[in-house]
Design a protein around this motif. Structure first.
Motif, PDB file in Angstrom:
ATOM      1  N   THR A 160      59.613   2.950  47.555  1.00  0.00           N
ATOM      2  CA  THR A 160      59.144   4.181  46.931  1.00  0.00           C
ATOM      3  C   THR A 160      59.722   4.342  45.528  1.00  0.00           C
ATOM      4  OG1 THR A 160      59.015   5.261  49.087  1.00  0.00           O
ATOM      5  CG2 THR A 160      58.998   6.682  47.141  1.00  0.00           C
ATOM      6  N   ASP A 184      48.117  12.067  36.119  1.00  0.00           N
ATOM      7  CA  ASP A 184      47.259  12.114  37.304  1.00  0.00           C
ATOM      8  C   ASP A 184      46.255  13.239  37.127  1.00  0.00           C
ATOM      9  OD1 ASP A 184      46.796  11.421  40.311  1.00  0.00           O
ATOM     10  OD2 ASP A 184      47.022  13.594  40.266  1.00  0.00           O
ATOM     11  N   GLN A 189      53.794  14.070  47.773  1.00  0.00           N
ATOM     12  CA  GLN A 189      54.292  15.054  46.814  1.00  0.00           C
ATOM     13  C   GLN A 189      54.570  16.379  47.506  1.00  0.00           C
ATOM     14  OE1 GLN A 189      50.861  14.881  44.167  1.00  0.00           O
ATOM     15  NE2 GLN A 189      52.066  13.817  42.613  1.00  0.00           N
ATOM     16  N   ILE A 249      55.711   7.467  45.113  1.00  0.00           N
ATOM     17  CA  ILE A 249      54.570   6.570  45.228  1.00  0.00           C
ATOM     18  C   ILE A 249      55.058   5.197  45.674  1.00  0.00           C
ATOM     19  CG2 ILE A 249      54.675   5.940  42.778  1.00  0.00           C
ATOM     20  CD1 ILE A 249      51.565   5.869  42.844  1.00  0.00           C
ATOM     21  N   ASP A 253      57.807  13.722  43.579  1.00  0.00           N
ATOM     22  CA  ASP A 253      56.735  12.734  43.544  1.00  0.00           C
ATOM     23  C   ASP A 253      57.276  11.401  44.054  1.00  0.00           C
ATOM     24  OD1 ASP A 253      54.192  11.623  42.896  1.00  0.00           O
ATOM     25  OD2 ASP A 253      55.007  10.863  41.008  1.00  0.00           O
ATOM     26  N   ARG A 273      50.895   8.021  48.158  1.00  0.00           N
ATOM     27  CA  ARG A 273      51.657   8.954  47.323  1.00  0.00           C
ATOM     28  C   ARG A 273      51.933  10.223  48.104  1.00  0.00           C
ATOM     29  NH1 ARG A 273      50.011  10.020  41.045  1.00  0.00           N
ATOM     30  NH2 ARG A 273      52.113  10.520  40.293  1.00  0.00           N
ATOM     31  N   THR A 277      55.202   5.884  36.382  1.00  0.00           N
ATOM     32  CA  THR A 277      54.142   6.675  36.993  1.00  0.00           C
ATOM     33  C   THR A 277      53.619   7.640  35.938  1.00  0.00           C
ATOM     34  OG1 THR A 277      55.331   6.575  39.092  1.00  0.00           O
ATOM     35  CG2 THR A 277      53.538   8.155  38.925  1.00  0.00           C
TER      36      THR A 277
END
Length: 218
Positions: free
Chosen positions: A58, A112, A209, A42, A40, A207, A109
């Protein structure tokens, strides 16, 4: 990156075409539930950076969670709806007393939520190539401080997600998959510790992933 996703969508359609002439493997249809894990990352979007600023901002972490979905055959294609709930270990720490960080000593983070659909085709009798897209709502958990008192608050981010992946039928009712997903968040609000919520305001957050998963069908 958006061009890469578009190319993946085109590739999915092209590879799915031969499958129109054959039946869909039942292992790719019906309700499913699975677990997910992967990379991950972001970061602020391009409009949030000053011209010439190439600093990598990041926030990296490990994303993990679960998914539910339902897939069905349309001719030789597989279409489906799905939902995910994930969390992430991504975290950045700053000097809480530095006025340039607004007293935010730590940003994590958080959870989600994703709801979307996917469409794909068989490239072999046991391998499905697909593209996906939908709505995502993410949370950034904030530890705020005025130097003496710390409070946990959060940002709520709304956006969209696109991705592409491959799913392998391991048996009649088990599967494994690998996919890449890109999300962009363009709207957010801030929720204070006392429950008060601000109006939505514009943002630009990207983002990326890379996710692996295993699951079962019923």
């Amino acid at each position: 990156m958006r061009y890469a996703i578009a190319a993946a969508l085109v590739a999915t359609s092209a590879l799915a075409a031969p499958a129109m002439a054959q039946d869909v493997n039942p292992a790719f249809t019906g309700p499913r539930v699975g677990i997910l894990g992967g990379y991950d990352g972001i970061k602020p979007g391009s409009t949030e950076r000053l011209p010439g600023d190439d600093t990598d901002r990041t926030v990296n972490g490990f994303v993990y969670g679960g998914e539910i979905g339902y897939d069905f055959a349309i001719g030789g294609l597989v279409a489906g709806v799905e939902a995910e709930l994930t969390d992430s270990t991504g975290k950045v720490e700053t000097n809480r007393l530095n006025p340039n960080t607004f007293g935010f000593g730590e940003v994590n983070t958080g959870r989600d939520i994703y709801v979307g659909a996917r469409l794909g085709g068989l490239v072999t009798p046991s391998t499905l190539l697909y593209a996906k897209g939908g709505y995502t709502n993410a949370r950034l958990n904030v530890l705020g401080s005025d130097g003496t008192t710390s409070r946990r608050e959060n940002f709520e981010l709304d956006g969209w997600r696109l991705g592409a992946g491959a799913e392998q039928a391991l048996s009649y009712n088990t599967y494994a998959k690998l996919e890449y997903r890109y999300s962009n968040y363009s709207s957010a609000n801030f929720q204070f510790a006392d429950g008060a919520v601000t109006r939505n305001f514009g943002i630009d957050t990207d983002r990326h992933q890379v996710m692996a998963g295993v699951g079962m069908r019923f």
